[in-house]
Design a protein around this motif. Structure first.
Motif, PDB file in Angstrom:
ATOM      1  N   ILE A  64     -18.134   4.249  11.155  1.00 39.16           N
ATOM      2  CA  ILE A  64     -17.235   4.872  12.129  1.00 39.16           C
ATOM      3  C   ILE A  64     -16.674   6.168  11.553  1.00 39.16           C
ATOM      4  CG2 ILE A  64     -16.628   2.834  13.488  1.00 39.16           C
ATOM      5  CD1 ILE A  64     -14.171   2.439  11.740  1.00 39.16           C
ATOM      6  N   ARG A  65     -16.654   7.181  12.381  1.00 35.87           N
ATOM      7  CA  ARG A  65     -16.105   8.483  11.983  1.00 35.87           C
ATOM      8  C   ARG A  65     -14.655   8.550  12.464  1.00 35.87           C
ATOM      9  NH1 ARG A  65     -19.806  11.620   9.650  1.00 35.87           N
ATOM     10  NH2 ARG A  65     -21.970  11.381  10.281  1.00 35.87           N
ATOM     11  N   ILE A  66     -13.784   8.830  11.527  1.00 37.22           N
ATOM     12  CA  ILE A  66     -12.361   8.949  11.824  1.00 37.22           C
ATOM     13  C   ILE A  66     -11.936  10.348  11.401  1.00 37.22           C
ATOM     14  CG2 ILE A  66     -10.057   8.011  11.387  1.00 37.22           C
ATOM     15  CD1 ILE A  66     -11.480   5.342  10.632  1.00 37.22           C
ATOM     16  N   ALA A  67     -11.211  11.025  12.263  1.00 37.91           N
ATOM     17  CA  ALA A  67     -10.749  12.375  11.966  1.00 37.91           C
ATOM     18  C   ALA A  67      -9.849  12.377  10.731  1.00 37.91           C
ATOM     19  CB  ALA A  67      -9.999  12.948  13.162  1.00 37.91           C
ATOM     20  N   ILE A  68     -10.018  13.382   9.898  1.00 37.72           N
ATOM     21  CA  ILE A  68      -9.224  13.515   8.673  1.00 37.72           C
ATOM     22  C   ILE A  68      -7.731  13.437   8.986  1.00 37.72           C
ATOM     23  CG2 ILE A  68      -8.639  15.102   6.782  1.00 37.72           C
ATOM     24  CD1 ILE A  68     -11.459  13.944   6.548  1.00 37.72           C
ATOM     25  N   ASP A  69      -7.315  14.046  10.076  1.00 32.35           N
ATOM     26  CA  ASP A  69      -5.894  14.076  10.435  1.00 32.35           C
ATOM     27  C   ASP A  69      -5.341  12.703  10.823  1.00 32.35           C
ATOM     28  OD1 ASP A  69      -5.845  16.781   9.916  1.00 32.35           O
ATOM     29  OD2 ASP A  69      -6.044  17.364  12.026  1.00 32.35           O
ATOM     30  N   ASP A  70      -6.212  11.740  11.085  1.00 29.73           N
ATOM     31  CA  ASP A  70      -5.754  10.388  11.442  1.00 29.73           C
ATOM     32  C   ASP A  70      -5.328   9.566  10.227  1.00 29.73           C
ATOM     33  OD1 ASP A  70      -6.149  10.873  14.116  1.00 29.73           O
ATOM     34  OD2 ASP A  70      -8.085   9.860  14.205  1.00 29.73           O
ATOM     35  N   PHE A  71      -5.672  10.045   9.028  1.00 29.78           N
ATOM     36  CA  PHE A  71      -5.299   9.341   7.803  1.00 29.78           C
ATOM     37  C   PHE A  71      -3.985   9.908   7.281  1.00 29.78           C
ATOM     38  CE2 PHE A  71      -9.960   9.052   7.862  1.00 29.78           C
ATOM     39  CZ  PHE A  71     -10.115   7.683   7.762  1.00 29.78           C
ATOM     40  N   ARG A  72      -3.079   9.012   6.916  1.00 29.55           N
ATOM     41  CA  ARG A  72      -1.789   9.447   6.376  1.00 29.55           C
ATOM     42  C   ARG A  72      -1.621   8.890   4.967  1.00 29.55           C
ATOM     43  NH1 ARG A  72       3.551   7.543   6.658  1.00 29.55           N
ATOM     44  NH2 ARG A  72       2.931   5.823   7.985  1.00 29.55           N
ATOM     45  N   HIS A  73      -1.493   9.815   4.011  1.00 25.93           N
ATOM     46  CA  HIS A  73      -1.274   9.413   2.606  1.00 25.93           C
ATOM     47  C   HIS A  73       0.139   8.859   2.499  1.00 25.93           C
ATOM     48  CE1 HIS A  73      -0.219  10.656  -1.712  1.00 25.93           C
ATOM     49  NE2 HIS A  73      -0.888   9.528  -1.767  1.00 25.93           N
ATOM     50  N   VAL A  74       0.244   7.643   2.030  1.00 28.49           N
ATOM     51  CA  VAL A  74       1.568   7.028   1.930  1.00 28.49           C
ATOM     52  C   VAL A  74       2.033   6.821   0.497  1.00 28.49           C
ATOM     53  CG1 VAL A  74       1.536   5.939   4.192  1.00 28.49           C
ATOM     54  CG2 VAL A  74       0.628   4.687   2.235  1.00 28.49           C
ATOM     55  N   GLU A  75       1.119   6.767  -0.450  1.00 29.20           N
ATOM     56  CA  GLU A  75       1.576   6.513  -1.815  1.00 29.20           C
ATOM     57  C   GLU A  75       0.494   6.850  -2.832  1.00 29.20           C
ATOM     58  OE1 GLU A  75       4.176   6.392  -4.148  1.00 29.20           O
ATOM     59  OE2 GLU A  75       4.996   5.229  -2.492  1.00 29.20           O
ATOM     60  N   THR A  76       0.941   7.168  -4.023  1.00 27.45           N
ATOM     61  CA  THR A  76       0.074   7.369  -5.171  1.00 27.45           C
ATOM     62  C   THR A  76       0.408   6.271  -6.165  1.00 27.45           C
ATOM     63  OG1 THR A  76       0.048   9.755  -4.809  1.00 27.45           O
ATOM     64  CG2 THR A  76      -0.543   8.978  -7.014  1.00 27.45           C
ATOM     65  N   TYR A  77      -0.611   5.606  -6.663  1.00 22.83           N
ATOM     66  CA  TYR A  77      -0.420   4.477  -7.569  1.00 22.83           C
ATOM     67  C   TYR A  77      -1.201   4.685  -8.851  1.00 22.83           C
ATOM     68  CZ  TYR A  77       1.456   1.745  -3.682  1.00 22.83           C
ATOM     69  OH  TYR A  77       2.221   1.284  -2.653  1.00 22.83           O
ATOM     70  N   PRO A  78      -0.787   4.008  -9.930  1.00 22.33           N
ATOM     71  CA  PRO A  78      -1.639   4.001 -11.117  1.00 22.33           C
ATOM     72  C   PRO A  78      -2.977   3.352 -10.756  1.00 22.33           C
ATOM     73  CG  PRO A  78       0.532   3.086 -11.624  1.00 22.33           C
ATOM     74  CD  PRO A  78       0.448   3.244 -10.129  1.00 22.33           C
ATOM     75  N   ASN A  79      -4.015   3.785 -11.403  1.00 22.61           N
ATOM     76  CA  ASN A  79      -5.329   3.188 -11.211  1.00 22.61           C
ATOM     77  C   ASN A  79      -5.244   1.703 -11.553  1.00 22.61           C
ATOM     78  OD1 ASN A  79      -8.054   2.319 -11.984  1.00 22.61           O
ATOM     79  ND2 ASN A  79      -8.598   4.464 -11.778  1.00 22.61           N
ATOM     80  N   TRP A  80      -5.876   0.833 -10.779  1.00 16.17           N
ATOM     81  CA  TRP A  80      -5.795  -0.615 -11.007  1.00 16.17           C
ATOM     82  C   TRP A  80      -6.325  -1.001 -12.382  1.00 16.17           C
ATOM     83  CZ3 TRP A  80     -10.209  -3.281 -12.055  1.00 16.17           C
ATOM     84  CH2 TRP A  80     -11.418  -2.717 -11.645  1.00 16.17           C
ATOM     85  N   ARG A  81      -7.162  -0.140 -12.957  1.00 20.98           N
ATOM     86  CA  ARG A  81      -7.674  -0.420 -14.301  1.00 20.98           C
ATOM     87  C   ARG A  81      -6.610  -0.185 -15.375  1.00 20.98           C
ATOM     88  NH1 ARG A  81     -12.165   2.093 -11.674  1.00 20.98           N
ATOM     89  NH2 ARG A  81     -13.988   0.741 -11.698  1.00 20.98           N
ATOM     90  N   GLY A  82      -5.499   0.471 -14.982  1.00 21.90           N
ATOM     91  CA  GLY A  82      -4.409   0.718 -15.905  1.00 21.90           C
ATOM     92  C   GLY A  82      -4.590   1.939 -16.783  1.00 21.90           C
ATOM     93  N   GLU A  83      -5.585   2.754 -16.480  1.00 21.99           N
ATOM     94  CA  GLU A  83      -5.837   3.949 -17.284  1.00 21.99           C
ATOM     95  C   GLU A  83      -6.505   5.003 -16.422  1.00 21.99           C
ATOM     96  OE1 GLU A  83     -10.115   2.697 -19.183  1.00 21.99           O
ATOM     97  OE2 GLU A  83      -8.322   1.883 -20.123  1.00 21.99           O
ATOM     98  N   GLY A  84      -6.449   6.212 -16.873  1.00 16.90           N
ATOM     99  CA  GLY A  84      -7.134   7.292 -16.172  1.00 16.90           C
ATOM    100  C   GLY A  84      -6.346   7.840 -15.003  1.00 16.90           C
TER     101      GLY A  84
END
Length: 139
Positions: A64-84
């Motif tokens: 499915i193609r979703i317009a870029i504007d339909d996505f809303r960045h809500v948070e930045t998290y540490p990588n689940w691997r705990g590094e990088g």
């Protein structure tokens, strides 16, 4: 204008009514979280933005193609691997008609929708993604 941090990958909670779009990962020992319920998204390619990353991954995984504007960045998290580099988390709300357009890709065993409470309570869901959804709903 806010700039995105340098990130490794991005995931998106695609809400369709009171449900969330999920897929079951392949059951292979060489991948993270085998046979678990996952959300659309994945690794960044070619310097794309977070929204471009989740749009591409959603297309690759669900057709499915979703317009870029339909996505809303809500948070930045540490990588689940705990590094990088960090990971980005997005949300998107779509109409139920989008389900008719899904053509599941070649990664994973299948897709479904679940109510949000079912996803949050599932022992099969990727735990850090359950926490991301819970964080979003709590704010």
């Amino acid at each position: 204008m806010t700039t995105e941090p340098d990130f490794h990958g991005a995931k998106v909670a695609v809400f369709i009514g009171d449900s969330i779009l999920v897929y079951r990962r392949d059951d292979r020992p060489d991948i993270p979280f085998p046979n678990m319920l996952d959300l659309p998204g994945g690794g960044r390619e070619n310097g794309e933005s977070g929204a471009e990353c989740v749009a591409r991954e959603t297309y690759e995984e669900f057709g499915i193609r979703i317009a870029i504007d339909d996505f809303r960045h809500v948070e930045t998290y540490p990588n689940w691997r705990g590094e990088g580099k960090v990971a980005l988390f997005f949300v998107c709300q779509l109409a139920s008609q989008i389900l008719e357009d899904i053509v599941f890709g070649d990664e994973g065993q299948g897709w479904s929708t679940m109510t949000v409470p079912e996803f949050l309570a599932s022992k099969d869901a990727v735990p850090h993604l359950q926490m991301r959804v819970q964080d979003y709903l709590s704010n």
